[in-house]
Design a protein around this motif. Sequence first.
Motif, PDB file in Angstrom:
ATOM      1  N   PHE A 151      56.668  56.865  26.079  1.00 15.77           N
ATOM      2  CA  PHE A 151      57.520  55.849  25.441  1.00 15.77           C
ATOM      3  C   PHE A 151      58.260  55.043  26.502  1.00 15.77           C
ATOM      4  O   PHE A 151      58.316  53.810  26.445  1.00 15.77           O
ATOM      5  CB  PHE A 151      58.509  56.525  24.493  1.00 15.77           C
ATOM      6  CG  PHE A 151      59.476  55.584  23.823  1.00 15.77           C
ATOM      7  CD1 PHE A 151      59.210  55.073  22.555  1.00 15.77           C
ATOM      8  CD2 PHE A 151      60.660  55.206  24.447  1.00 15.77           C
ATOM      9  CE1 PHE A 151      60.095  54.203  21.939  1.00 15.77           C
ATOM     10  CE2 PHE A 151      61.552  54.332  23.829  1.00 15.77           C
ATOM     11  CZ  PHE A 151      61.263  53.843  22.570  1.00 15.77           C
ATOM     12  N   TRP A 152      58.839  55.733  27.458  1.00 14.92           N
ATOM     13  CA  TRP A 152      59.666  55.061  28.456  1.00 14.92           C
ATOM     14  C   TRP A 152      58.839  54.104  29.311  1.00 14.92           C
ATOM     15  O   TRP A 152      59.249  52.984  29.607  1.00 14.92           O
ATOM     16  CB  TRP A 152      60.368  56.105  29.323  1.00 14.92           C
ATOM     17  CG  TRP A 152      61.705  55.647  29.816  1.00 14.92           C
ATOM     18  CD1 TRP A 152      61.995  55.092  31.023  1.00 14.92           C
ATOM     19  CD2 TRP A 152      62.952  55.694  29.101  1.00 14.92           C
ATOM     20  NE1 TRP A 152      63.327  54.789  31.130  1.00 14.92           N
ATOM     21  CE2 TRP A 152      63.949  55.154  29.959  1.00 14.92           C
ATOM     22  CE3 TRP A 152      63.331  56.159  27.845  1.00 14.92           C
ATOM     23  CZ2 TRP A 152      65.287  55.056  29.589  1.00 14.92           C
ATOM     24  CZ3 TRP A 152      64.660  56.063  27.474  1.00 14.92           C
ATOM     25  CH2 TRP A 152      65.622  55.515  28.331  1.00 14.92           C
ATOM     26  N   ARG A 176      59.820  53.582  14.111  1.00 14.10           N
ATOM     27  CA  ARG A 176      60.469  54.612  14.911  1.00 14.10           C
ATOM     28  C   ARG A 176      60.821  54.080  16.299  1.00 14.10           C
ATOM     29  O   ARG A 176      61.883  54.389  16.851  1.00 14.10           O
ATOM     30  CB  ARG A 176      59.554  55.835  15.018  1.00 14.10           C
ATOM     31  CG  ARG A 176      60.235  57.050  15.624  1.00 14.10           C
ATOM     32  CD  ARG A 176      59.453  58.305  15.347  1.00 14.10           C
ATOM     33  NE  ARG A 176      58.108  58.269  15.901  1.00 14.10           N
ATOM     34  CZ  ARG A 176      57.182  59.185  15.668  1.00 14.10           C
ATOM     35  NH1 ARG A 176      57.443  60.192  14.856  1.00 14.10           N
ATOM     36  NH2 ARG A 176      55.993  59.094  16.223  1.00 14.10           N
ATOM     37  N   ALA A 177      59.928  53.260  16.876  1.00 16.25           N
ATOM     38  CA  ALA A 177      60.199  52.692  18.195  1.00 16.25           C
ATOM     39  C   ALA A 177      61.404  51.762  18.154  1.00 16.25           C
ATOM     40  O   ALA A 177      62.275  51.808  19.033  1.00 16.25           O
ATOM     41  CB  ALA A 177      58.964  51.939  18.695  1.00 16.25           C
ATOM     42  N   LEU A 178      61.479  50.930  17.129  1.00  7.24           N
ATOM     43  CA  LEU A 178      62.610  50.011  17.011  1.00  7.24           C
ATOM     44  C   LEU A 178      63.919  50.761  16.803  1.00  7.24           C
ATOM     45  O   LEU A 178      64.964  50.364  17.335  1.00  7.24           O
ATOM     46  CB  LEU A 178      62.369  49.033  15.859  1.00  7.24           C
ATOM     47  CG  LEU A 178      61.322  47.947  16.127  1.00  7.24           C
ATOM     48  CD1 LEU A 178      60.968  47.218  14.838  1.00  7.24           C
ATOM     49  CD2 LEU A 178      61.834  46.960  17.180  1.00  7.24           C
ATOM     50  N   GLY A 184      69.076  54.274  20.250  1.00  8.08           N
ATOM     51  CA  GLY A 184      68.914  55.404  21.146  1.00  8.08           C
ATOM     52  C   GLY A 184      68.260  56.576  20.442  1.00  8.08           C
ATOM     53  O   GLY A 184      67.901  56.501  19.272  1.00  8.08           O
ATOM     54  N   PHE A 185      68.109  57.652  21.165  1.00  5.58           N
ATOM     55  CA  PHE A 185      67.493  58.849  20.614  1.00  5.58           C
ATOM     56  C   PHE A 185      68.588  59.712  20.005  1.00  5.58           C
ATOM     57  O   PHE A 185      69.497  60.153  20.696  1.00  5.58           O
ATOM     58  CB  PHE A 185      66.738  59.629  21.696  1.00  5.58           C
ATOM     59  CG  PHE A 185      65.567  58.874  22.255  1.00  5.58           C
ATOM     60  CD1 PHE A 185      64.352  58.858  21.581  1.00  5.58           C
ATOM     61  CD2 PHE A 185      65.676  58.164  23.433  1.00  5.58           C
ATOM     62  CE1 PHE A 185      63.267  58.161  22.083  1.00  5.58           C
ATOM     63  CE2 PHE A 185      64.597  57.465  23.948  1.00  5.58           C
ATOM     64  CZ  PHE A 185      63.393  57.463  23.270  1.00  5.58           C
ATOM     65  N   GLY A 186      68.496  59.952  18.691  1.00  2.00           N
ATOM     66  CA  GLY A 186      69.525  60.705  17.990  1.00  2.00           C
ATOM     67  C   GLY A 186      69.544  62.160  18.403  1.00  2.00           C
ATOM     68  O   GLY A 186      68.519  62.825  18.413  1.00  2.00           O
TER      69      GLY A 186
END
Length: 323
Positions: free
Chosen positions: A37-38, A101-103, A109-111
């Motif tokens: 992803f990053w 999910r990407a948006l 951020g990542f919850g």
Amino acid sequence: MIINKIRNEIRMTSGHNHELLSSLSRAQAERLAHIDFWLYFMGELGRADITARFGTAPAGATRDIALYKEIAPSNINFHASGKTYRPSAAFQPVFDHPPERALTALAKGFGEGITLVQQSLVRCDFPVALGLPRVDVLAPLTRAIHRQFPVRMSYCSNTSGISERIVVPFALVDTGLRWHIRAFDRKSRSFRDFVLTRMSDVEVLEGDEVRSTESPEHDAQWSRVIELELVPHPARGRPEVVQMDYGMEAGVLRVRARGATAGYMLRRWSVDCSGDHRLVGPEYALWLRDPLSLYGAETALLAPGYKDPRGALPSASPSTAQK
């Protein structure tokens, strides 16, 4: 089952080491998906991006990057000047990254359960969420849904004010403007919508048996699935733009919705549901080609411009709009 779900999200692109992919543990798959992803969305990766996300030691992050390189050697290049990794020109994502999910990750951020403040990964602006439920209301409701128990609560409605209700919730629904539950109401003996922000003193009635007639299988509006065909509004001068905006195929966007939620969705998208596409305004980019497809749907009265073919509002209980 969770491992299989993760593996199903792996993109089987030629050049990837499929044998290594299939042997990943859940924790490894999550870390490698983060690396993927990053690289894909941020264009640059350092060991700190892994350690900050998962709390691993720098040596562990180095091993994860090495494993990712072994799986997808043509995806990643090391840049010594900044001691970072960047995607190569031949980069192909190893994992699927669904747009929604990407948006969400990019915007919020990542919850994490212990994260106090969520920060967006890129500069982003989005509407402030209004009418969010209190957590002490949400938590017992989701416990009741998951464990299939009724709840007792104090509820304030437009029609009867504050009263005590016992309901059997089975689904959370986001209308875009508010959150509600779909539930069987023991007071009216019918399936209805209850808005979370109007609830208080929610108590899970553990051990209280749920009758078969209170299950979602007996909710006709919930079980009914409607096929909707949305097309560019005839008043729009450039329908091809609307087709691009909504990813239409052959000029039509086909969606499915439940009778219990279709009206909410059409209102959220500002779809003109009048038979003669009479609604005019910049918000109306879409038109429901066959308004009769909504006939008998409980939420049809919420759809912009919809008129019941019998010349009156739909016969379903108005509780959906008023609750």
